[in-house]
Design a protein around this motif. Structure first.
Motif, PDB file in Angstrom:
ATOM      1  N   ARG A 249      -6.921  40.520  22.058  1.00 45.59           N
ATOM      2  CA  ARG A 249      -7.711  39.510  21.349  1.00 45.59           C
ATOM      3  C   ARG A 249      -7.290  38.098  21.729  1.00 45.59           C
ATOM      4  O   ARG A 249      -8.133  37.256  22.064  1.00 45.59           O
ATOM      5  CB  ARG A 249      -7.544  39.695  19.838  1.00 45.59           C
ATOM      6  CG  ARG A 249      -8.354  38.716  18.997  1.00 45.59           C
ATOM      7  CD  ARG A 249      -7.827  38.664  17.569  1.00 45.59           C
ATOM      8  NE  ARG A 249      -6.476  38.090  17.528  1.00 45.59           N
ATOM      9  CZ  ARG A 249      -5.716  38.090  16.433  1.00 45.59           C
ATOM     10  NH1 ARG A 249      -6.148  38.634  15.330  1.00 45.59           N
ATOM     11  NH2 ARG A 249      -4.500  37.542  16.475  1.00 45.59           N
ATOM     12  N   ASP A 250      -5.993  37.837  21.700  1.00 36.90           N
ATOM     13  CA  ASP A 250      -5.511  36.484  21.986  1.00 36.90           C
ATOM     14  C   ASP A 250      -5.795  36.080  23.422  1.00 36.90           C
ATOM     15  O   ASP A 250      -6.205  34.946  23.691  1.00 36.90           O
ATOM     16  CB  ASP A 250      -4.009  36.398  21.703  1.00 36.90           C
ATOM     17  CG  ASP A 250      -3.690  36.539  20.215  1.00 36.90           C
ATOM     18  OD1 ASP A 250      -4.633  36.397  19.408  1.00 36.90           O
ATOM     19  OD2 ASP A 250      -2.516  36.785  19.879  1.00 36.90           O
ATOM     20  N   ALA A 251      -5.570  37.016  24.363  1.00 40.92           N
ATOM     21  CA  ALA A 251      -5.868  36.705  25.761  1.00 40.92           C
ATOM     22  C   ALA A 251      -7.364  36.480  25.955  1.00 40.92           C
ATOM     23  O   ALA A 251      -7.781  35.591  26.715  1.00 40.92           O
ATOM     24  CB  ALA A 251      -5.388  37.836  26.673  1.00 40.92           C
ATOM     25  N   GLY A 252      -8.202  37.268  25.246  1.00 40.94           N
ATOM     26  CA  GLY A 252      -9.649  37.095  25.339  1.00 40.94           C
ATOM     27  C   GLY A 252     -10.104  35.767  24.762  1.00 40.94           C
ATOM     28  O   GLY A 252     -10.994  35.101  25.312  1.00 40.94           O
ATOM     29  N   MET A 257     -12.284  30.428  25.441  1.00 41.81           N
ATOM     30  CA  MET A 257     -12.209  28.995  25.182  1.00 41.81           C
ATOM     31  C   MET A 257     -12.277  28.201  26.484  1.00 41.81           C
ATOM     32  O   MET A 257     -12.963  27.169  26.577  1.00 41.81           O
ATOM     33  CB  MET A 257     -10.918  28.669  24.432  1.00 41.81           C
ATOM     34  CG  MET A 257     -10.889  29.164  22.991  1.00 41.81           C
ATOM     35  SD  MET A 257     -12.178  28.406  21.965  1.00 41.81           S
ATOM     36  CE  MET A 257     -11.624  26.698  21.951  1.00 41.81           C
ATOM     37  N   LEU A 258     -11.569  28.671  27.510  1.00 42.62           N
ATOM     38  CA  LEU A 258     -11.617  27.974  28.795  1.00 42.62           C
ATOM     39  C   LEU A 258     -13.028  28.009  29.373  1.00 42.62           C
ATOM     40  O   LEU A 258     -13.557  26.987  29.834  1.00 42.62           O
ATOM     41  CB  LEU A 258     -10.628  28.623  29.771  1.00 42.62           C
ATOM     42  CG  LEU A 258     -10.608  28.036  31.187  1.00 42.62           C
ATOM     43  CD1 LEU A 258     -10.192  26.571  31.163  1.00 42.62           C
ATOM     44  CD2 LEU A 258      -9.673  28.847  32.082  1.00 42.62           C
ATOM     45  N   PHE A 262     -15.577  24.753  29.921  1.00 42.55           N
ATOM     46  CA  PHE A 262     -16.147  24.537  31.248  1.00 42.55           C
ATOM     47  C   PHE A 262     -17.672  24.466  31.173  1.00 42.55           C
ATOM     48  O   PHE A 262     -18.306  23.574  31.750  1.00 42.55           O
ATOM     49  CB  PHE A 262     -15.709  25.678  32.173  1.00 42.55           C
ATOM     50  CG  PHE A 262     -16.324  25.626  33.539  1.00 42.55           C
ATOM     51  CD1 PHE A 262     -15.854  24.755  34.502  1.00 42.55           C
ATOM     52  CD2 PHE A 262     -17.376  26.475  33.872  1.00 42.55           C
ATOM     53  CE1 PHE A 262     -16.411  24.709  35.767  1.00 42.55           C
ATOM     54  CE2 PHE A 262     -17.945  26.435  35.129  1.00 42.55           C
ATOM     55  CZ  PHE A 262     -17.461  25.548  36.080  1.00 42.55           C
ATOM     56  N   GLY A 263     -18.284  25.428  30.452  1.00 35.58           N
ATOM     57  CA  GLY A 263     -19.742  25.449  30.352  1.00 35.58           C
ATOM     58  C   GLY A 263     -20.293  24.218  29.638  1.00 35.58           C
ATOM     59  O   GLY A 263     -21.307  23.648  30.045  1.00 35.58           O
ATOM     60  N   ALA A 318     -18.712  30.729  38.013  1.00 32.45           N
ATOM     61  CA  ALA A 318     -17.277  30.684  38.332  1.00 32.45           C
ATOM     62  C   ALA A 318     -16.466  31.675  37.497  1.00 32.45           C
ATOM     63  O   ALA A 318     -15.644  32.425  38.047  1.00 32.45           O
ATOM     64  CB  ALA A 318     -16.750  29.264  38.174  1.00 32.45           C
ATOM     65  N   PRO A 319     -16.641  31.732  36.155  1.00 35.39           N
ATOM     66  CA  PRO A 319     -15.879  32.721  35.374  1.00 35.39           C
ATOM     67  C   PRO A 319     -16.221  34.161  35.756  1.00 35.39           C
ATOM     68  O   PRO A 319     -15.337  35.020  35.803  1.00 35.39           O
ATOM     69  CB  PRO A 319     -16.275  32.421  33.924  1.00 35.39           C
ATOM     70  CG  PRO A 319     -16.788  31.031  33.931  1.00 35.39           C
ATOM     71  CD  PRO A 319     -17.433  30.839  35.275  1.00 35.39           C
TER      72      PRO A 319
END
Length: 591
Positions: A249-252, A257-258, A262-263, A318-319
């Motif tokens: 969850r935290d990594a997701g 958020m990044l 960006f978007g 990009a993501p």
């Protein structure tokens, strides 16, 4: 590779050239055999997508016809062109989807087959080091990520590129003065992507590792459910899983958020540029700086909206691309792993008599401080039953694994009928071996499927005879016969019944070398007697290696080898060893 199907065994295997260090190059090579389909799909997309960049010009023409009061016939001509441009979308969309889907699905199948093939080639040591859940995630999730990233990239890139190309060409033809304004967006987009590329790569790598850890934990949890339930440890297992899920969850969240920042930054930047273009075109027309018609202003506004939208789409890839490339790197853990069992080009073994000889054999595991086997010399004649006994950690299982060929000696050699096993194609050698482990490995399917695994063409009479010799015919008949389903991992069977199915499977193979690893240790007295009777039929006339803690089950062996600390300390029959008063006699007394 076949034109309309997945990779065949004769094609160059993906794993021979796969390189996770260069994921973009590797991805391009994965699709190299599909280049003509992809080229056709690109052409079909360019045409079917043409209404997007043609409609602003046609709309501008309609506006100018109305404003300038041109003949009405021109309006009908433009309307007819619009209808044709729109109608062609259907057949070309079908053609595009067919070619793209064939390309992507073929690569998907080839990747999964290559991963599965590599898993079959990798050493048993590798599989013991790696979690089954992690390997499953690579075959399922990583391949899916690559496929979806490829599909989205192709879809979005073709849409954006064809729109950009059409808009820029028609702008250059009708209003060349505004072309430099449009070209400003490209370096801005490149700068934004470059600024966030490294962070996206790192966040995707972190997220993938968390997902693999979760897959391993879930696989372990499901396997342990009977033990967990039996000891009332459900909450403990849930607590262990909860920590892993929180990590995912935290990594997701960090990754999302990044991507969100960006978007949003990209959208704001290009919306402001779009507004600037509209105001600029209106000012130029109002002041007469350029010769612009009302239709031109509408066209320029539409094109710049399309232009900024297309660049935004490309940036938002990009993501997706980063995620796909990270999965390409992840699959290299399997496809580029060199710890494989090499058999190609080695001597085939059409038949085995059954003599197995150990000559000063030693073996040390990679992570061990001391050898598991030291200076082991033993000659087992064809047809002999030899039992290996000794305390845990004495090297018994290591010897069995070397007989099967799972482990190769660190020094010394093992001979089969006088031939060094290192020179043999172990796949052909293992066709003459049968293994009955402590916990029989059955799969979900019918009794017949499990007994005839690897020998599907056998008649029912042969299968029933093997079941009878394995003392399994009675309970199989009660279950409903050969086609009765035994459940996942034989869940409908007792431990003794599973062992007897495994013995029937071994009998079907008619092996020359038999390996029995604690085959009766987990059974009750009644089941043990039935299994032992079946094993005696199976062992008759075959070279048999037996490991058992219950000495009562190996008293009838031709010879018994007593092992301590990786060495054989004494060898002989049960009576001889008891009479000698050595290590075996001590074990007999304690048992």
């Amino acid at each position: 590779m076949r034109e309309n199907g997945p990779m065949t065994r004769e094609s160059a295997p993906i794993e021979d050239w796969y390189d996770g260090a260069y994921p973009a190059r590797t991805t391009a090579k994965l699709f190299s055999d599909q280049r003509w389909r992809l080229a056709g799909a690109a052409a079909a997309y360019a045409v079917k997508h043409s209404p997007v960049w043609l409609m602003p010009v046609l709309t501008a023409e309609v506006i100018d016809i109305v404003v300038e009061k041109r003949p009405l016939s021109q309006l009908w001509v433009v309307a007819a062109i619009m209808a044709v441009v729109i109608a062609q979308n259907l057949p070309l969309s079908v053609l595009y989807i067919r070619w793209l889907s064939q390309s992507v699905r073929t690569v998907e199948t080839n990747l999964r087959m290559s991963l599965a093939r590599r898993l079959q080639e990798l050493s048993i040591g590798y599989h013991r080091r790696m979690s089954a859940g992690v390997l499953q995630a690579k075959i399922v999730r990583d391949v899916e990520n690559v496929v979806e990233a490829s599909r989205q990239t192709f879809d979005s890139t073709m849409g954006a590129v064809s729109t950009l190309a059409g808009a820029l060409v028609l702008t250059a033809v009708r209003t060349p003065e505004f072309l430099p304004v449009f070209l400003v967006t490209v370096p801005i987009a490149a700068g934004l992507v470059f600024a966030t590329r490294r962070r996206m790569k790192d966040r995707n790598a972190a997220f993938r590792k968390q997902v693999e850890a979760m897959s391993a934990r879930v696989s372990e949890m499901t396997h342990l459910i009977p033990i967990t339930r039996a000891h009332a440890l459900e909450n403990r297992e849930l607590d262990r899983l909860d920590g892993t899920l929180v990590g995912v969850r935290d990594a997701g969240i960090r990754l999302d958020m990044l991507n969100g920042r960006f978007g949003a930054l990209a959208w704001i930047t290009f919306q402001l540029l779009s507004v600037a273009c509209l105001i600029g075109a209106a000012w130029a027309a109002y002041t007469g700086t350029f010769d612009l018609t009302p239709g031109d202003i509408v066209m320029l506004s539409s094109y710049f909206m399309q232009l900024t939208g297309s660049v935004t789409v490309l940036m938002n890839l990009a993501p997706v691309i980063t995620k796909g490339l990270e999965s390409v790197r992840s699959m290299a853990d399997v496809l580029s792993e060199e710890d494989i069992e090499h058999n190609d080009g080695k001597m085939s073994v059409p038949a085995v008599d059954g003599r197995v000889t150990f000559e000063q054999v030693a073996y040390q595991y990679d992570d061990a401080a001391a050898p598991a086997i030291s200076d082991l010399t033993l000659d087992v004649p064809a047809g002999e039953t030899i039992a290996l006994v000794g305390p845990s950690g004495s090297g018994k299982s290591t010897v069995l694994n070397m007989v099967i060929g799972f482990l190769r000696p660190t020094s010394g050699r093992i001979l089969v009928d006088g031939q060094d096993m290192a020179e043999l194609d172990l796949r052909s050698y293992r066709k003459h071996i049968a293994v009955v482990p402590q916990e029989s490995l059955l799969f979900e399917g019918s009794v017949r499927d499990n007994v005839t695994y690897g020998s599907k063409d056998l008649s029912d009479e042969v299968v029933l005879a093997a079941l009878s010799d394995a003392n399994a015919a009675g309970f199989v008949e009660e279950m409903g016969g050969l086609h009765a389903v035994i459940g996942e991992r034989g869940s409908r069977l007792s431990g003794g019944q599973r062992q007897r199915i495994a013995i029937a499977r071994a009998l079907i193979r008619n092996p020359r070398v038999l390996v029995l690893d604690e085959a009766t240790s987990a059974l009750d007295g009644t089941s043990e007697r039935l299994v032992q009777q079946a094993l005696e039929r199976l062992m008759a006339g075959r070279t048999t290696f037996v490991v058992a803690h219950r000495l009562s089950t190996i008293r009838g062996a031709d010879r018994i080898a007593v092992m301590e600390n990786g060495r054989i300390v004494e060898v002989g029959s049960h009576a001889e060893l008891v009479a000698s008063g050595g290590a075996y006699a001590a074990l007999s007394t304690s048992s």
